[in-house]
Design a protein around this motif. Structure first.
Motif, PDB file in Angstrom:
ATOM      1  N   ARG A   1      11.374  13.270   2.317  1.00 55.52           N
ATOM      2  CA  ARG A   1      10.238  12.955   1.462  1.00 55.52           C
ATOM      3  C   ARG A   1      10.602  11.731   0.646  1.00 55.52           C
ATOM      4  N   TYR A   2       9.597  11.090   0.098  1.00 52.82           N
ATOM      5  CA  TYR A   2       9.808   9.808  -0.568  1.00 52.82           C
ATOM      6  C   TYR A   2       9.277   9.872  -1.991  1.00 52.82           C
ATOM      7  N   ASP A   3       9.976   9.144  -2.860  1.00 50.60           N
ATOM      8  CA  ASP A   3       9.724   9.271  -4.285  1.00 50.60           C
ATOM      9  C   ASP A   3       9.894   7.922  -4.960  1.00 50.60           C
ATOM     10  N   ARG A   4       9.324   7.802  -6.131  1.00 47.35           N
ATOM     11  CA  ARG A   4       9.494   6.583  -6.932  1.00 47.35           C
ATOM     12  C   ARG A   4      10.919   6.525  -7.466  1.00 47.35           C
ATOM     13  N   ILE A   5      11.315   5.367  -7.917  1.00 46.52           N
ATOM     14  CA  ILE A   5      12.692   5.130  -8.348  1.00 46.52           C
ATOM     15  C   ILE A   5      12.983   5.677  -9.746  1.00 46.52           C
ATOM     16  N   ARG A   6      11.991   5.834 -10.591  1.00 44.78           N
ATOM     17  CA  ARG A   6      12.224   6.288 -11.962  1.00 44.78           C
ATOM     18  C   ARG A   6      13.290   7.382 -11.999  1.00 44.78           C
ATOM     19  N   LYS A   7      14.248   7.262 -12.929  1.00 42.09           N
ATOM     20  CA  LYS A   7      15.373   8.217 -13.036  1.00 42.09           C
ATOM     21  C   LYS A   7      14.862   9.620 -13.313  1.00 42.09           C
ATOM     22  N   HIS A   8      15.149  10.496 -12.394  1.00 42.37           N
ATOM     23  CA  HIS A   8      14.853  11.922 -12.552  1.00 42.37           C
ATOM     24  C   HIS A   8      15.606  12.680 -11.463  1.00 42.37           C
ATOM     25  N   ASP A   9      15.630  13.988 -11.612  1.00 46.02           N
ATOM     26  CA  ASP A   9      16.319  14.840 -10.657  1.00 46.02           C
ATOM     27  C   ASP A   9      15.291  15.777 -10.020  1.00 46.02           C
ATOM     28  N   HIS A  10      15.753  16.698  -9.173  1.00 47.04           N
ATOM     29  CA  HIS A  10      14.819  17.558  -8.450  1.00 47.04           C
ATOM     30  C   HIS A  10      15.233  19.018  -8.470  1.00 47.04           C
ATOM     31  N   LEU A  11      14.227  19.877  -8.592  1.00 47.27           N
ATOM     32  CA  LEU A  11      14.378  21.309  -8.342  1.00 47.27           C
ATOM     33  C   LEU A  11      13.860  21.543  -6.928  1.00 47.27           C
ATOM     34  N   VAL A  12      14.630  22.242  -6.107  1.00 46.73           N
ATOM     35  CA  VAL A  12      14.250  22.491  -4.725  1.00 46.73           C
ATOM     36  C   VAL A  12      14.249  23.994  -4.497  1.00 46.73           C
ATOM     37  N   CYS A  13      13.097  24.529  -4.089  1.00 53.03           N
ATOM     38  CA  CYS A  13      13.042  25.958  -3.776  1.00 53.03           C
ATOM     39  C   CYS A  13      13.712  26.182  -2.424  1.00 53.03           C
ATOM     40  N   ARG A  14      14.706  27.027  -2.409  1.00 52.57           N
ATOM     41  CA  ARG A  14      15.485  27.291  -1.201  1.00 52.57           C
ATOM     42  C   ARG A  14      14.647  28.043  -0.163  1.00 52.57           C
TER      43      ARG A  14
ATOM     44  N   GLU B   1       0.835  -1.211   0.000  1.00 56.42           N
ATOM     45  CA  GLU B   1       0.000   0.000   0.000  1.00 56.42           C
ATOM     46  C   GLU B   1       0.869   1.261   0.000  1.00 56.42           C
ATOM     47  N   ILE B   2       1.917   1.301   0.802  1.00 53.37           N
ATOM     48  CA  ILE B   2       2.822   2.453   0.843  1.00 53.37           C
ATOM     49  C   ILE B   2       3.524   2.609  -0.494  1.00 53.37           C
ATOM     50  N   TYR B   3       3.972   1.510  -1.056  1.00 53.52           N
ATOM     51  CA  TYR B   3       4.608   1.528  -2.383  1.00 53.52           C
ATOM     52  C   TYR B   3       3.648   2.116  -3.411  1.00 53.52           C
ATOM     53  N   ALA B   4       2.394   1.692  -3.387  1.00 47.22           N
ATOM     54  CA  ALA B   4       1.395   2.201  -4.332  1.00 47.22           C
ATOM     55  C   ALA B   4       1.138   3.693  -4.120  1.00 47.22           C
ATOM     56  N   ILE B   5       1.048   4.121  -2.875  1.00 43.78           N
ATOM     57  CA  ILE B   5       0.817   5.539  -2.583  1.00 43.78           C
ATOM     58  C   ILE B   5       1.944   6.392  -3.162  1.00 43.78           C
ATOM     59  N   ILE B   6       3.168   5.985  -2.919  1.00 40.64           N
ATOM     60  CA  ILE B   6       4.326   6.750  -3.388  1.00 40.64           C
ATOM     61  C   ILE B   6       4.410   6.736  -4.909  1.00 40.64           C
ATOM     62  N   ASN B   7       4.159   5.605  -5.521  1.00 39.38           N
ATOM     63  CA  ASN B   7       4.311   5.484  -6.960  1.00 39.38           C
ATOM     64  C   ASN B   7       3.161   6.074  -7.764  1.00 39.38           C
ATOM     65  N   THR B   8       2.054   6.377  -7.127  1.00 32.68           N
ATOM     66  CA  THR B   8       0.950   7.015  -7.838  1.00 32.68           C
ATOM     67  C   THR B   8       0.824   8.504  -7.505  1.00 32.68           C
ATOM     68  N   SER B   9       1.591   8.966  -6.565  1.00 36.01           N
ATOM     69  CA  SER B   9       1.527  10.370  -6.158  1.00 36.01           C
ATOM     70  C   SER B   9       2.340  11.254  -7.106  1.00 36.01           C
ATOM     71  N   HIS B  10       1.834  12.448  -7.333  1.00 41.29           N
ATOM     72  CA  HIS B  10       2.582  13.433  -8.108  1.00 41.29           C
ATOM     73  C   HIS B  10       3.362  14.363  -7.177  1.00 41.29           C
ATOM     74  N   ASP B  11       3.221  14.122  -5.869  1.00 44.17           N
ATOM     75  CA  ASP B  11       3.927  14.905  -4.860  1.00 44.17           C
ATOM     76  C   ASP B  11       5.051  14.070  -4.269  1.00 44.17           C
ATOM     77  N   HIS B  12       5.881  14.702  -3.501  1.00 44.78           N
ATOM     78  CA  HIS B  12       6.949  14.027  -2.768  1.00 44.78           C
ATOM     79  C   HIS B  12       6.501  14.029  -1.314  1.00 44.78           C
ATOM     80  N   LEU B  13       5.979  12.904  -0.881  1.00 43.37           N
ATOM     81  CA  LEU B  13       5.282  12.816   0.394  1.00 43.37           C
ATOM     82  C   LEU B  13       6.223  12.564   1.567  1.00 43.37           C
TER      83      LEU B  13
END
Length: 126
Positions: free
Chosen positions: A64-77, A7-19
């Motif tokens: 925060r937690y994210d799916r494994i798919r290769k990508h990077d992040h922009l972080v607002c300081r 269930e946690i895996y599904a939540i993280i992998n279907t979310s468009h946010d970084h929870l």
């Protein structure tokens, strides 16, 4: 994989946010009201160790937690907004620079998001 892990895996992998764990906990409680926060923490850690999800750590903020798919992040300081971005794959370039094999890399680009820039500079619309 246990029911909670799935269930946690599904939540993280279907979310468009970084929870955060607390956000994951709020969502999973809708389906499993008796779950406790410690169980979510334990299962998130198991999924990270297994390489099924990734932890995104930014200094001064909750992980925060994210799916494994290769990508990077922009972080607002300023506000901490975390957004996905995909740059050209740097693996070959980094491998040459390091001169040895490495396991992975995690690129975080710090900037001021459009909302924070607008707050700082004031609204420029007529």
């Amino acid at each position: 994989m246990t029911t909670y892990e799935r269930e946690i895996y599904a939540i993280i992998n279907t979310s468009h946010d970084h929870l955060t764990v607390e956000q994951i906990f709020a969502q999973i409680r809708e389906k499993y009201p008796k779950i406790v926060l410690a169980t979510v923490y334990n299962n998130v850690n198991k999924l990270c160790i297994a390489g099924l999800i990734r932890r995104v750590s930014v200094e001064g903020m909750a992980d925060r937690y994210d799916r494994i798919r290769k990508h990077d992040h922009l972080v607002c300081r300023r506000c901490g907004r975390l957004e996905d971005i995909t740059f050209d794959d740097l693996t070959d370039s980094l491998r040459k620079m390091v001169g040895a094999p490495f396991l992975s890399y995690d690129l975080q680009v710090f900037y001021l998001c459009p909302d924070c820039r607008e707050q700082i500079n004031g609204n420029t619309d007529p």
